[in-house]
Design a protein around this motif. Structure first.
Motif, PDB file in Angstrom:
ATOM      1  N   ARG A   1       0.827  -1.205   0.000  1.00 32.93           N
ATOM      2  CA  ARG A   1       0.000   0.000   0.000  1.00 32.93           C
ATOM      3  C   ARG A   1       0.867   1.262   0.000  1.00 32.93           C
ATOM      4  N   ALA A   2       1.987   1.209   0.724  1.00 32.49           N
ATOM      5  CA  ALA A   2       2.873   2.382   0.792  1.00 32.49           C
ATOM      6  C   ALA A   2       3.463   2.708  -0.571  1.00 32.49           C
ATOM      7  N   GLY A   3       3.796   1.689  -1.364  1.00 28.52           N
ATOM      8  CA  GLY A   3       4.296   1.909  -2.716  1.00 28.52           C
ATOM      9  C   GLY A   3       5.548   2.759  -2.775  1.00 28.52           C
ATOM     10  N   ILE A   4       6.494   2.525  -1.896  1.00 31.45           N
ATOM     11  CA  ILE A   4       7.711   3.335  -1.830  1.00 31.45           C
ATOM     12  C   ILE A   4       8.667   2.927  -2.945  1.00 31.45           C
TER      13      ILE A   4
ATOM     14  N   HIS B   1       3.744  -3.352 -12.280  1.00 29.90           N
ATOM     15  CA  HIS B   1       4.598  -2.167 -12.340  1.00 29.90           C
ATOM     16  C   HIS B   1       5.202  -1.812 -10.975  1.00 29.90           C
ATOM     17  N   SER B   2       4.961  -2.632  -9.968  1.00 29.02           N
ATOM     18  CA  SER B   2       5.449  -2.315  -8.627  1.00 29.02           C
ATOM     19  C   SER B   2       6.972  -2.288  -8.599  1.00 29.02           C
ATOM     20  N   SER B   3       7.529  -1.239  -7.984  1.00 26.89           N
ATOM     21  CA  SER B   3       8.981  -1.122  -7.886  1.00 26.89           C
ATOM     22  C   SER B   3       9.498  -1.657  -6.553  1.00 26.89           C
ATOM     23  N   GLU B   4       8.578  -1.797  -5.564  1.00 27.41           N
ATOM     24  CA  GLU B   4       9.016  -2.316  -4.278  1.00 27.41           C
ATOM     25  C   GLU B   4       9.174  -3.835  -4.338  1.00 27.41           C
ATOM     26  N   ARG B   5       9.980  -4.364  -3.418  1.00 26.93           N
ATOM     27  CA  ARG B   5      10.326  -5.788  -3.466  1.00 26.93           C
ATOM     28  C   ARG B   5      10.190  -6.406  -2.077  1.00 26.93           C
ATOM     29  N   ILE B   6       9.611  -7.602  -1.996  1.00 22.34           N
ATOM     30  CA  ILE B   6       9.521  -8.345  -0.741  1.00 22.34           C
ATOM     31  C   ILE B   6      10.328  -9.626  -0.865  1.00 22.34           C
ATOM     32  N   ILE B   7      11.166  -9.883   0.139  1.00 18.20           N
ATOM     33  CA  ILE B   7      12.011 -11.079   0.164  1.00 18.20           C
ATOM     34  C   ILE B   7      11.657 -11.892   1.410  1.00 18.20           C
ATOM     35  N   TRP B   8      11.377 -13.170   1.209  1.00 17.47           N
ATOM     36  CA  TRP B   8      11.016 -14.076   2.303  1.00 17.47           C
ATOM     37  C   TRP B   8      12.177 -15.026   2.559  1.00 17.47           C
TER      38      TRP B   8
END
Length: 384
Positions: free
Chosen positions: A214-217, A247-254
């Protein structure tokens, strides 16, 4: 705690349950370990089963000065019926008690039966609590949520209430080279948020992931570190993948199964720490972030709101807003980081923790010695 007492010259023994794979030796740092295979809580529908009798006989035969029960689990519940028969002084260390937390379930009765059982179990506490000499809580807080047990002990006027906060080693500096970001391909200029917690419903990493999306940083990364992947990590990842925009530029790593050195490296190199658990007491992970001067964002749970160095939130929208705020203001990050670090130096550190428990145990052994001396004197006086 065991190693702390050992450092101070106390003789220590540990009672716990077996693990898989089995321990290579039943000792740790020279401390003997005794294992008992016991499961359950106390009564229906989760009765204590296993080596309950053997455990009680073990306690009755021991010659310890003090027995410390950590948290509400079978070591305490199995001992409850024999507490007054034990010669040793007894200490209960609470790590929070969520008897009034409702956990929704999909099927009837939708979690209310578990809630009712939890409340009944908590009220049974009143039958044995006064047989405990000291009850240690993490905070002065006495609410109806995480510190419900503190409220009960206060209502009955328990004379042995003590408050000893958790503590981390403030002198434990990072002995790792700055390679955590590099190992994950996270650039130095990328805003890096970290969450260290086992994957579970209670820790609710999905909450933090949704807030982060949601923050889309721009050019931001959120890293989750848990002990092992499980059904909850799979659920959170599926939900995140389904909501991910191309198009999301943020990344989540698990991540899972990181060694201690790598985890310390993550604390050292992140820009902020996130905790999304809906039920906590006084989380160690948050204290480790504070030690490293990292600002934090956490859901309002337990006594987290008392801890300096960060911001408590109540919704995903609020968490997203605070993520944006931290990402955009280096000065705020620095100020909050210093506040948290100072709190660790002054309050939430291992040395204070050790000193407080050693003082507590010394106090009780002195009381016990005086009591035994008085009994001995009385016996001699009455002797023919």
């Amino acid at each position: 705690m065991a190693s702390a007492f050992l450092e101070k010259g106390w003789n220590v023994e540990i009672v716990t349950e077996p693990i898989v794979p089995a321990r290579e030796a039943l000792e740790w740092k020279g401390i003997p370990i005794y294992e008992f295979k016991i499961t359950g809580a106390t009564k229906f529908p989760y009765p204590l089963v296993g080596e309950v009798g053997a455990y009680r006989r073990f306690l009755m035969a021991g010659s310890w000065d003090v027995i410390i029960f950590h948290s509400y689990a079978w070591p305490l519940y199995a001992a409850a019926p024999i507490l007054e028969k034990l010669i040793a002084r007894k200490v209960l260390v609470s790590h929070g008690y969520g008897a009034l937390q409702w956990i929704p379930a999909k099927k009837p009765p939708f979690g209310f039966a578990q809630l009712a059982r939890s409340i009944v179990q908590s009220l049974r506490m009143l039958t044995w609590l006064k047989k405990i000499d000291r009850v240690v809580y993490l905070s002065e807080r006495r609410d109806w949520k995480a510190f419900y047990d503190h409220r009960l002990a206060s209502l009955i006027g328990h004379p042995g209430i003590r408050v000893i906060p958790n503590g981390v080693d403030s002198d434990a500096r990072r002995v790792v080279s700055p390679r955590f970001r590099e190992s994950l391909g996270v650039p130095k200029e990328s805003f890096l948020l970290l969450c260290v917690a086992n994957y579970s419903r209670r820790k609710d990493q999905g909450f933090a992931a949704r807030a982060f999306r949601r923050a889309g940083i721009t050019n931001a990364t959120l890293v989750f570190i848990g002990s092992d992947f499980n059904e909850w990590s799979q659920k959170f990842q599926r939900e995140d993948a389904a909501s991910l925009q191309s198009h999301s530029s943020e990344r989540i790593i698990w991540l899972e199964k990181l060694d201690r050195e790598s985890t310390l490296g993550a604390f050292a190199e992140c820009d902020g720490f996130v905790l999304s658990a809906d039920h906590e007491a006084q989380p160690i992970a948050l204290l480790e972030a504070m030690r490293e001067q990292k600002p934090w964002i956490a859901r309002a749970a337990g006594c987290i709101s008392e801890m300096p160095g960060g911001v408590c939130v109540h919704s995903e929208k609020e968490m997203a807003k605070q993520m944006i705020h931290l990402a955009g203001d280096q000065k705020v990050r620095t100020t909050l980081g210093k506040q948290g670090h100072q709190a660790v130096e002054e309050t939430y550190n291992r040395q204070h923790y050790i000193d407080a428990y050693c003082k507590l145990v010394t106090e009780m052994t002195d009381i016990k010695s005086d009591r035994l001396a008085a009994q001995f004197s009385q016996t001699n006086t009455n002797a023919p």
